[in-house]
Design a protein around this motif. Structure first.
Motif, PDB file in Angstrom:
ATOM      1  N   GLY A   5     -11.424   6.557  -5.390  1.00 52.43           N
ATOM      2  CA  GLY A   5     -10.996   6.262  -4.034  1.00 52.43           C
ATOM      3  C   GLY A   5     -10.097   7.366  -3.512  1.00 52.43           C
ATOM      4  N   GLU A   6      -9.202   6.995  -2.630  1.00 47.70           N
ATOM      5  CA  GLU A   6      -8.295   7.948  -2.000  1.00 47.70           C
ATOM      6  C   GLU A   6      -6.857   7.544  -2.304  1.00 47.70           C
ATOM      7  OE1 GLU A   6      -7.709   9.873   2.473  1.00 47.70           O
ATOM      8  OE2 GLU A   6      -9.532   8.771   1.962  1.00 47.70           O
ATOM      9  N   GLU A   7      -6.055   8.510  -2.719  1.00 47.30           N
ATOM     10  CA  GLU A   7      -4.667   8.212  -3.065  1.00 47.30           C
ATOM     11  C   GLU A   7      -3.791   8.136  -1.822  1.00 47.30           C
ATOM     12  OE1 GLU A   7      -2.754  10.231  -6.303  1.00 47.30           O
ATOM     13  OE2 GLU A   7      -4.680  10.769  -7.204  1.00 47.30           O
ATOM     14  N   PRO A  65       3.126   4.808   5.579  1.00 41.66           N
ATOM     15  CA  PRO A  65       2.407   5.388   4.438  1.00 41.66           C
ATOM     16  C   PRO A  65       2.252   6.896   4.570  1.00 41.66           C
ATOM     17  CG  PRO A  65       0.890   4.263   5.904  1.00 41.66           C
ATOM     18  CD  PRO A  65       2.267   3.932   6.388  1.00 41.66           C
ATOM     19  N   ALA A  66       2.260   7.574   3.438  1.00 39.86           N
ATOM     20  CA  ALA A  66       2.084   9.021   3.397  1.00 39.86           C
ATOM     21  C   ALA A  66       0.982   9.341   2.397  1.00 39.86           C
ATOM     22  CB  ALA A  66       3.387   9.707   2.993  1.00 39.86           C
ATOM     23  N   GLN A  67       0.532  10.578   2.405  1.00 42.54           N
ATOM     24  CA  GLN A  67      -0.451  11.011   1.408  1.00 42.54           C
ATOM     25  C   GLN A  67      -0.041  12.359   0.834  1.00 42.54           C
ATOM     26  OE1 GLN A  67      -4.785  12.064   2.259  1.00 42.54           O
ATOM     27  NE2 GLN A  67      -5.028  10.150   1.143  1.00 42.54           N
ATOM     28  N   ASP A  68       0.127  12.381  -0.484  1.00 43.76           N
ATOM     29  CA  ASP A  68       0.458  13.596  -1.213  1.00 43.76           C
ATOM     30  C   ASP A  68      -0.839  14.252  -1.681  1.00 43.76           C
ATOM     31  OD1 ASP A  68       1.761  15.562  -2.640  1.00 43.76           O
ATOM     32  OD2 ASP A  68       2.425  14.243  -4.249  1.00 43.76           O
ATOM     33  N   HIS A  69      -0.765  15.508  -2.080  1.00 39.13           N
ATOM     34  CA  HIS A  69      -1.917  16.244  -2.592  1.00 39.13           C
ATOM     35  C   HIS A  69      -1.511  16.833  -3.941  1.00 39.13           C
ATOM     36  CE1 HIS A  69      -2.632  15.848   1.674  1.00 39.13           C
ATOM     37  NE2 HIS A  69      -3.864  16.284   1.543  1.00 39.13           N
ATOM     38  N   LYS A  70      -1.828  16.128  -5.031  1.00 41.27           N
ATOM     39  CA  LYS A  70      -1.372  16.532  -6.365  1.00 41.27           C
ATOM     40  C   LYS A  70      -2.148  17.707  -6.958  1.00 41.27           C
ATOM     41  CE  LYS A  70       2.008  13.623  -7.391  1.00 41.27           C
ATOM     42  NZ  LYS A  70       3.379  14.124  -7.598  1.00 41.27           N
ATOM     43  N   PRO A  71      -3.502  17.723  -6.893  1.00 46.46           N
ATOM     44  CA  PRO A  71      -4.225  18.858  -7.500  1.00 46.46           C
ATOM     45  C   PRO A  71      -3.845  20.178  -6.826  1.00 46.46           C
ATOM     46  CG  PRO A  71      -5.708  17.014  -7.129  1.00 46.46           C
ATOM     47  CD  PRO A  71      -4.434  16.688  -6.416  1.00 46.46           C
ATOM     48  N   ALA A  72      -3.910  21.252  -7.599  1.00 42.94           N
ATOM     49  CA  ALA A  72      -3.401  22.533  -7.132  1.00 42.94           C
ATOM     50  C   ALA A  72      -4.207  23.134  -5.985  1.00 42.94           C
ATOM     51  CB  ALA A  72      -3.345  23.528  -8.297  1.00 42.94           C
ATOM     52  N   TYR A  73      -5.534  22.949  -5.998  1.00 42.16           N
ATOM     53  CA  TYR A  73      -6.375  23.749  -5.108  1.00 42.16           C
ATOM     54  C   TYR A  73      -7.124  22.904  -4.086  1.00 42.16           C
ATOM     55  CZ  TYR A  73      -5.414  26.689  -9.153  1.00 42.16           C
ATOM     56  OH  TYR A  73      -4.782  27.359 -10.173  1.00 42.16           O
ATOM     57  N   ALA A  96       5.443   3.488  -4.428  1.00 42.25           N
ATOM     58  CA  ALA A  96       4.195   3.072  -5.058  1.00 42.25           C
ATOM     59  C   ALA A  96       3.120   4.117  -4.788  1.00 42.25           C
ATOM     60  CB  ALA A  96       3.753   1.719  -4.510  1.00 42.25           C
ATOM     61  N   GLY A  97       2.641   4.757  -5.859  1.00 39.15           N
ATOM     62  CA  GLY A  97       1.498   5.643  -5.757  1.00 39.15           C
ATOM     63  C   GLY A  97       0.243   4.812  -5.919  1.00 39.15           C
ATOM     64  N   LEU A  98      -0.597   4.787  -4.906  1.00 32.62           N
ATOM     65  CA  LEU A  98      -1.731   3.864  -4.857  1.00 32.62           C
ATOM     66  C   LEU A  98      -3.066   4.595  -4.868  1.00 32.62           C
ATOM     67  CD1 LEU A  98      -0.441   1.592  -1.941  1.00 32.62           C
ATOM     68  CD2 LEU A  98      -0.094   1.231  -4.400  1.00 32.62           C
ATOM     69  N   MET A  99      -4.084   3.908  -5.371  1.00 32.93           N
ATOM     70  CA  MET A  99      -5.460   4.340  -5.194  1.00 32.93           C
ATOM     71  C   MET A  99      -6.132   3.315  -4.283  1.00 32.93           C
ATOM     72  SD  MET A  99      -7.787   6.590  -5.791  1.00 32.93           S
ATOM     73  CE  MET A  99      -7.455   7.496  -7.300  1.00 32.93           C
ATOM     74  N   ILE A 100      -6.649   3.808  -3.162  1.00 36.84           N
ATOM     75  CA  ILE A 100      -7.320   2.949  -2.193  1.00 36.84           C
ATOM     76  C   ILE A 100      -8.824   3.132  -2.369  1.00 36.84           C
ATOM     77  CG2 ILE A 100      -7.460   2.260   0.223  1.00 36.84           C
ATOM     78  CD1 ILE A 100      -4.612   2.221  -0.868  1.00 36.84           C
ATOM     79  N   GLY A 101      -9.505   2.095  -2.816  1.00 38.18           N
ATOM     80  CA  GLY A 101     -10.946   2.193  -3.049  1.00 38.18           C
ATOM     81  C   GLY A 101     -11.655   0.913  -2.673  1.00 38.18           C
ATOM     82  N   ARG A 102     -12.858   0.757  -3.198  1.00 40.21           N
ATOM     83  CA  ARG A 102     -13.641  -0.446  -2.883  1.00 40.21           C
ATOM     84  C   ARG A 102     -12.928  -1.707  -3.355  1.00 40.21           C
ATOM     85  NH1 ARG A 102     -17.407   2.901  -5.118  1.00 40.21           N
ATOM     86  NH2 ARG A 102     -17.427   1.645  -7.031  1.00 40.21           N
ATOM     87  N   ASP A 110      -6.468  17.175   5.810  1.00 43.16           N
ATOM     88  CA  ASP A 110      -7.865  17.149   6.242  1.00 43.16           C
ATOM     89  C   ASP A 110      -8.513  15.781   6.040  1.00 43.16           C
ATOM     90  OD1 ASP A 110      -7.719  19.737   7.045  1.00 43.16           O
ATOM     91  OD2 ASP A 110      -9.141  20.547   5.581  1.00 43.16           O
ATOM     92  N   LYS A 111      -8.082  15.039   5.044  1.00 38.01           N
ATOM     93  CA  LYS A 111      -8.662  13.714   4.802  1.00 38.01           C
ATOM     94  C   LYS A 111      -8.427  12.792   5.999  1.00 38.01           C
ATOM     95  CE  LYS A 111      -8.044  14.037  -0.199  1.00 38.01           C
ATOM     96  NZ  LYS A 111      -7.242  13.591  -1.343  1.00 38.01           N
TER      97      LYS A 111
END
Length: 424
Positions: free
Chosen positions: A191-193, A210-218, A271-277, A421-422
């Motif tokens: 899903g989307e974090e 709510p906010a959205q972080d971008h953990k992966p480097a690239y 709370a770091g969340l995963m938003i999915g189905r 961009d998401k």
């Protein structure tokens, strides 16, 4: 009132900058701070883990409130140490900070509170973890170091071989030191974090946008995990209805379960969340403002932060009412040193900060910076700056942030180019 912010990163720069805007704050000190806090506050050369020196400084300078930024001193018990000396300090106790300091404690608390999270198993030694992976079905998992690892102790593994390698690096090669002595292995959620932060006094919860972080480097969420390469707020992936659901089924339940565990929680619950189905599930908890989520959040906050912190300490958050926010979205882009999140190259002069200082609705928060012997600002850490900008839309906020990024340069500087961009 005089205020002390403990820490040296972009989060602490943002906290000092916002607290200095309070009409009731006369002076803001930051220990140890960075180049940015030198200009927006007053730096004090004290290490975040030197609790006796912090206590001495607070008493000698009649500090009215201490705000703790990073996880390390929180997990080491700075709040307990300061409160034991009668000092007012914003943050959770050592017992409550285990929610972040121990992944195993966190997962067990989630299970106890019937709070949605990934299925998991915990291990006290590497061999048991390796045997578990070899005996189970070969499918994607996440391997986590139990302790603090600067946001890097999480490996998202596509198959068994990657998971076995993760256990090897964490538990046997000691890549993260003692943090990897115990492990959590859990199912990988798709899903989307998103990040939902709340401020609580233990009885009232003020949920932040709510906010959205971008953990992966690239770009494209590729590469190794980092402490965070950028963030934006608000994050439309968390709808208003979902935010209320998260509040009731995750945040409130967590506060209740911490009371049951005799570790009542006050401060920032992240709370770091995963938003999915499957809806929203908890990936992790942090027990302080996120870095870099703090920067865009505080750029938008219009309510006096000192008032919020004091109400938390006095258990009167219910008297605050709704927080006031700038309606414009905000985007923060992290500029990093060459080599990050691995071994980085430091000491290069940073150009263009003066040009960006004159830009409207843009603020550069410093993380890894210092001044060299020639009085030049140089990079001194993996994550160096968070270039943060408001805009009438998320797309315009991104445009403003990257226009500022293009004005700043040093040898080896780089960033992700797809922050927000998401949402766009």
């Amino acid at each position: 009132m005089k205020v002390l912010v403990v820490g040296s990163g972009g989060r602490e720069h943002a906290l000092a900058w916002k607290l200095s805007q309070s009409p009731r704050v006369d002076r803001v000190f930051v220990a140890p701070g960075n180049v940015g806090t030198f200009f927006d506050a007053e730096n004090v050369s004290i290490d975040v883990l030197d609790f006796p020196a912090i206590i001495r400084f607070v008493k000698e300078n009649h500090i009215g409130l201490v705000a703790v930024g990073p996880e390390q001193p929180l997990c080491a018990g700075i709040v307990d140490a300061l409160q034991g000396e009668g000092i007012r300090v914003f943050g959770p106790s050592k017992a409550a900070a285990q929610l972040e300091g121990s992944k195993i404690f966190c997962k067990n608390a989630l299970k106890l509170g019937c709070i949605p999270t990934a299925e998991f198993a915990t291990f006290d030694n590497a061999q048991n973890a390796l045997n578990y992976l070899k005996e189970r079905e070969d499918r994607p998992v996440v391997v986590k170091a139990d302790g603090l690892a600067a946001g890097k102790g999480v490996y998202v593994c596509q198959n068994r071989d990657e998971a076995l390698q993760a256990v090897q690096e964490m538990a046997l090669d000691k890549k993260f030191g003692a943090a990897g002595e115990r492990l959590v292995i859990e199912e990988r959620l798709d899903g989307e974090e998103a990040s939902v932060l709340a401020i609580t006094d233990g009885k009232t919860i003020l949920t932040l946008p709510p906010a959205q972080d971008h953990k992966p480097a690239y770009d494209g969420d590729k590469g190794p995990n980092t402490g965070g390469m950028g963030a934006y707020c608000p994050a439309p992936v968390v709808t208003e209805a979902m935010l209320r659901w998260v509040e009731e089924n995750i945040l409130v339940r967590t506060v209740h379960v911490m009371n049951r565990l005799e570790a009542p929680f006050t401060g920032v619950l992240y709370a770091g969340l995963m938003i999915g189905r499957q809806g929203a599930k908890v990936l992790e908890f942090n027990t302080r403002f996120g870095d870099p989520e703090c920067q865009p959040l505080l750029m938008r906050l219009k309510t006096d932060l000192l008032t919020i912190m004091e109400a938390t300490l006095d258990r009167q958050l219910d008297k605050i009412g709704s927080l006031e926010w700038d309606p414009r979205p905000c985007v923060g882009v992290v500029m990093a040193s060459e080599g990050y999140p691995g071994k980085s190259v430091y000491g290069h002069p940073i150009r263009g900060l003066e040009d960006v200082a004159g830009m409207k609705d843009v603020k550069v928060f410093h993380s890894g910076t210092r001044v060299n012997e020639r009085a030049e600002v140089v990079n001194a850490g993996g994550r160096v700056l968070t270039v943060t900008a408001l805009g009438e839309s998320i797309a315009l906020a991104k445009k403003n942030a990257y226009e500022a990024v293009r004005k700043i340069r040093w040898e080896g500087a780089w960033c992700r180019h797809d922050i927000a961009d998401k949402a766009i």
